[in-house]
Each structure stands twice: as structure tokens, then as C-alpha cells.
Design an enzyme around this catalytic site. Structure first.
Site, PDB file in Angstrom:
ATOM      1  N   HIS A 111     -33.145 -37.494-138.192  1.00 37.66           N
ATOM      2  CA  HIS A 111     -33.592 -36.863-139.437  1.00 37.66           C
ATOM      3  C   HIS A 111     -33.901 -37.987-140.435  1.00 37.66           C
ATOM      4  CE1 HIS A 111     -33.069 -34.601-143.233  1.00 37.66           C
ATOM      5  NE2 HIS A 111     -33.240 -33.507-142.529  1.00 37.66           N
TER       6      HIS A 111
ATOM      7  N   CYS B  22     -38.218 -32.784-141.072  1.00 38.16           N
ATOM      8  CA  CYS B  22     -37.720 -34.072-141.594  1.00 38.16           C
ATOM      9  C   CYS B  22     -37.486 -35.058-140.458  1.00 38.16           C
ATOM     10  CB  CYS B  22     -36.460 -33.901-142.425  1.00 38.16           C
ATOM     11  SG  CYS B  22     -36.703 -32.861-143.852  1.00 38.16           S
TER      12      CYS B  22
HETATM   13  N1  7TS Z   1     -29.080 -34.979-140.493  1.00 40.26           N
HETATM   14  C1  7TS Z   1     -29.465 -33.971-139.691  1.00 40.26           C
HETATM   15  C2  7TS Z   1     -29.355 -34.118-138.215  1.00 40.26           C
HETATM   16  C3  7TS Z   1     -29.951 -32.795-140.273  1.00 40.26           C
HETATM   17  O1  7TS Z   1     -30.311 -31.782-139.490  1.00 40.26           O
HETATM   18  C4  7TS Z   1     -30.044 -32.699-141.674  1.00 40.26           C
HETATM   19  C5  7TS Z   1     -30.631 -31.492-142.347  1.00 40.26           C
HETATM   20  C6  7TS Z   1     -29.582 -33.765-142.436  1.00 40.26           C
HETATM   21  C7  7TS Z   1     -29.124 -34.893-141.815  1.00 40.26           C
HETATM   22  C8  7TS Z   1     -29.573 -33.714-143.921  1.00 40.26           C
HETATM   23  O2  7TS Z   1     -28.673 -32.765-144.351  1.00 40.26           O
HETATM   24  P1  7TS Z   1     -28.476 -32.513-145.924  1.00 40.26           P
HETATM   25  O3  7TS Z   1     -27.524 -31.374-145.982  1.00 40.26           O
HETATM   26  O4  7TS Z   1     -27.910 -33.774-146.469  1.00 40.26           O
HETATM   27  O5  7TS Z   1     -29.822 -32.193-146.454  1.00 40.26           O
HETATM   28  N2  7TS Z   1     -31.546 -30.768-141.559  1.00 40.26           N
HETATM   29  C9  7TS Z   1     -32.371 -29.801-141.990  1.00 40.26           C
HETATM   30  C10 7TS Z   1     -33.187 -29.074-141.127  1.00 40.26           C
HETATM   31  O6  7TS Z   1     -33.212 -29.224-139.917  1.00 40.26           O
HETATM   32  N3  7TS Z   1     -33.933 -28.213-141.840  1.00 40.26           N
HETATM   33  O7  7TS Z   1     -33.609 -28.350-143.131  1.00 40.26           O
HETATM   34  C11 7TS Z   1     -32.645 -29.335-143.230  1.00 40.26           C
END
Ligand code: 7TS
Length: 419
Positions: free
Chosen positions: A135, A376
């Protein structure tokens, strides 16, 4: 003891998904006049009544700032906030609750490590290894650090099936490798990485390991001591808890050596204009008023999933993933991205007759929520040669009827766009 554990395991009731669904008020809502079919839990999961009620009850009965007032209400809020930290410690099987840092989300946890650990201990020519399926949250903080401090950023390639192969990591590790930062589970493909082996390889080379557990923490039991990682991050909102709260686990001896990430109230020992000292762990890394009710709500979410049992949730989701994969694969012109063995509840796909965004708009009219886009993970999309996919992701409340609704909505997409 083991006899008792076995007896209780045998006695545990079957996973009653229909009963579980009734804990989630939003699932009885209608969208475009149709029952909501929520298949976007990887972006953010829905909340059970137990979490919603806990947050409401905190504000109505136990709310004050924490760690400050000697008065009853502040003491109660502090006890509940710190109680949530202990719940999370047990959930991750960390050794000490001082190793649990509250953050806003997984993103902030990674930025904390990049800035504090990376800023202090990584220098020009040192290598940080990520993978191709990360991500953006686990790419950009390392890029920023690279550009500031002259690091080398290396990328483990992913196979065409979406697999992470240990030999590809091994080939990149050198004596200059200082940190391996990878996802525990991919949000775009569902691939679950072999984290224990990754830790073993990295540690053998003297490198530290950060795991991005934003997805994995909601789908499987996580034991940071069994895995052996140095840092683990996740977000509350993907784990059926509130948004605005996340967790960084770090091994105590590392957190102790690391400088503060942000400065302000809560994180100090003493302050003069000449020199200040820092609070003990975990407070050194929690500058400012924290997300109090959200942290307590996250504790309630963890109690909720723990009571259901992460192993039982995983078994339910995996059975549903198999069913969904079979059903989707039978739709003509539909292609699934990511088929790594052992993958968990995410199906990325596209159709030859419609763009992913058009497809998701059509299925939304049937009440079915799936995400379309690059998730992302633009480098991963580039690897597959697509700009976007549609993604159905599973949560503990999904059932076969949800999958059937998706399949029937996708049949309608074919009717509309097929030639
Ligand atoms: N890492 C992974 C593997 C993720 O899926 C996400 C968010 C993040 C980091 C970041 O998370 P946050 O809570 O700090 O934003 N993934 C997603 C998704 O798959 N669709 O929207 C957000």
C-alpha cells in the site's frame, strides 16, 4: 489445562453468521432501495453495536481528558484508555503494554517508525526493502526518508499469481540491509506473506522488520512474539473499531532508543527552554490529547472479535472466499488478480466488457458496495498492466447471499455492456 481448552473448543457453538449480522445495525439499511451488500471491509469495516454503544457510553458517562486530572472522571477515563492498551497487548501477545503505542492509523505508525527509527538509525547507503504489493502507506514514508537521508530503497518483486517468494527477498538482502518493511496481507490481492520466514531471513542479516498489519489483523490471529517482528502496525477502523485510532507495536529496547516522533504535551518528563526530557514508554510517542473514546472503542472491537475467535472468523471467511472465487471465476470475461495459495478475503477482478469504475457503479445500483480503483497500490497495478480493478473484500459478517447478490449484479453488468 489442555483438557479444559480442548473441551471448550469442542463446546464452542457453530459460527452463526446470521446472528452476527444482527450485531451490525448498518447491515439492515437499504441502498438504492435494495438491502445493503457490503463488500468493502478492506477499506473500512462496519461497526457492531457493542463498539457503537461503548463509544456512546464513554461520552455519556466516563469522558474527560486522560493522565491529567486527579478527579474521578479523569481517573475513570484514564483507566479505560489504559485498559484498552492492555486489551491490545493481549490481542497481539506483546510482552508489555508499554510496547503498544496509540496512533491515528497504520499510516501514522509507519511514519512514526520511518521518522524516529529511520531518522536516528538509518544513513546514506543503508538499505530498506519493501515489496511490490505494498500500500502507498508503506512506500511513501520510506521514499521520503530515502530522499532526505540517501537510503537505498529496494523492492521485492511479486509473481504473476501475486505470490511473495522468499528467494526473491533473499536475493536482495546484503550486509547494508537495515530494515525490511512489508505488508502482512495485501489489500489489493489478498496475498498473505510468509512473515515468520521473512523475519528469520532479515534478522539473520542483522536487519529489523516492520510488518504492515492493516489488513491481516482483521483476518487472522497475530502473535508478534511468535512472528518475531520488531514493529507491527494496524488501524482500528478495519478491525470493526472506530476510525482515528491505530496501533504501533514496537519491541521495548528499540522504542526506548528511538527519539520522539512528535513533540507536545503528554510526551515530556520535564521542560525548560534549554532542555527537556521525555516521558516513559509508551507516552513518549503519544504527544497531545489522544483519541480517548476511539481507543476505548477499539478495545471493545477487539473484545468482540476475540469472543467470536479470530480462528473461527478466518475459517468462515476462507470458506466464503472459496465460494466467491468459484462463483466469480464462472462469469465469462471476468479475470481475478491474485491467486496466491493461502490468500485471504480479498478478490480483485476486472471484466472485459466494462471498466472497473463503471462496473462498480452498476453493482452499487443493486445495493452492492465494492471498491474500484488502484487501491493505493499503483506500483502493483502497473505490474499487472491495469490502471484499476474492482475489489470485493470480506468481513466477518458476510454470507453466501452477499456473494450471490454480487454475482447477479455482475451478470447485469454483462447484459448492459456485453456486446
Ligand atoms: N496498509 C494496508 C495494507 C492497507 O490496506 C491500508 C488501507 C493501509 C496500510 C493504510 O491504512 P490507514 O488506516 O492508515 O489508511 N487500505 C485501504 C484499502 O484497501 N482501501 O482503502 C484503504
Amino acid at each position: 489445562m489442555s483438557g479444559v481448552a480442548e473441551a471448550s473448543a469442542v463446546a464452542s457453538p457453530p459460527y452463526d453468521v446470521e446472528k452476527i449480522r444482527r450485531d451490525f445495525p448498518i447491515l439492515s439499511r437499504r441502498v438504492h432501495g435494495k438491502p445493503l451488500v457490503f463488500l468493502d471491509s478492506a477499506a473500512s469495516a462496519q461497526k457492531p453495536r457493542q463498539v457503537i454503544e461503548t463509544v456512546k457510553q464513554v461520552y455519556e458517562e466516563d469522558y474527560a481528558n486522560v493522565h491529567r486530572g486527579a478527579y474521578e472522571l479523569s481517573a475513570r477515563a484514564t483507566a479505560r484508555y489504559e485498559g484498552a492498551r492492555e486489551t491490545i497487548r493481549a490481542f497481539l501477545n506483546a510482552e508489555k503494554s508499554s510496547e503498544i503505542i496509540f496512533t491515528r492509523n497504520a499510516t501514522e505508525g509507519i511514519n512514526l517508525v520511518a521518522n524516529s527509527y529511520g531518522g536516528a538509525f538509518l544513513g546514506a547507503g543503508d538499505e530498506v526493502i519493501v515489496s511490490e504489493l505494498e500500500h502507498h502507506s508503506n512506500i511513501i514514508p520510506w521514499q521520503l526518508l530515502r530522499d532526505r537521508q540517501g537510503l537505498v530503497l529496494k523492492v521485492v518483486p511479486i509473481t504473476d499469481d501475486g505470490e511473495f517468494r522468499l528467494e526473491d527477498l533473499k536475493a536482495l538482502i546484503t550486509p547494508r540491509t537495515k530494515l525490511v518493511a512489508v505488508a502482512h496481507m495485501s489489500n489489493a490481492l489478498g496475498t498473505v506473506l510468509p512473515v515468520r520466514e521473512i523475519v528469520r531471513l532479515a534478522h539473520a542479516a542483522g536487519a529489523k522488520v516492520l510488518l504492515d498489519g492493516a489488513q491481516a489483523a482483521a483476518h487472522q490471529r497475530v502473535d508478534v512474539r511468535e512472528i518475531g517482528c520488531d514493529f507491527y502496525v494496524f488501524s482500528g477502523h478495519k478491525l470493526y473499531g472506530p476510525s482515528g485510532i491505530g496501533v504501533l507495536y514496537g519491541r521495548q529496547e528499540l522504542l526506548q532508543e528511538m527519539p520522539p516522533f512528535m513533540g507536545g504535551g503528554e510526551m515530556i518528563g520535564t521542560v525548560t527552554f534549554e532542555k527537556s526530557t521525555w516521558a516513559r514508554l509508551p507516552h513518549k510517542f503519544e504527544a497531545g490529547t489522544p483519541a480517548i473514546a476511539q481507543a476505548i472503542g477499539l478495545g471493545a472491537a477487539i473484545d468482540y472479535v476475540s469472543e467470536l475467535g479470530l480462528d473461527r472468523i478466518a475459517a468462515h471467511e476462507n470458506a466464503l472466499l472459496n465460494y466467491a472465487t468459484q462463483q466469480l471465476a464462472s462469469i465469462p470475461g471476468l479475470r481475478i488478480y491474485g491467486t496466491a495459495p493461502g490468500k485471504a478475503g480479498v478478490i480483485s477482478f476486472d471484466m472485459d466488457c466494462a471498466h472497473a469504475h463503471d462496473l462498480s457503479t452498476v453493482v452499487d445500483r443493486a445495493g452492492v458496495a465494492v471498491r474500484a480503483g488502484h487501491h493505493c497500490a499503483q506500483p502493483l497495478m502497473a505490474k499487472f498492466g491495469v490502471a484499476a480493478t474492482a475489489r470485493a473484500s470480506l468481513g466477518l459478517y458476510n454470507n453466501k447471499a452477499d456473494i450471490d447478490a454480487l454475482v447477479s449484479a455482475l451478470d447485469h453488468v454483462r447484459e448492459l455492456f456485453g456486446r
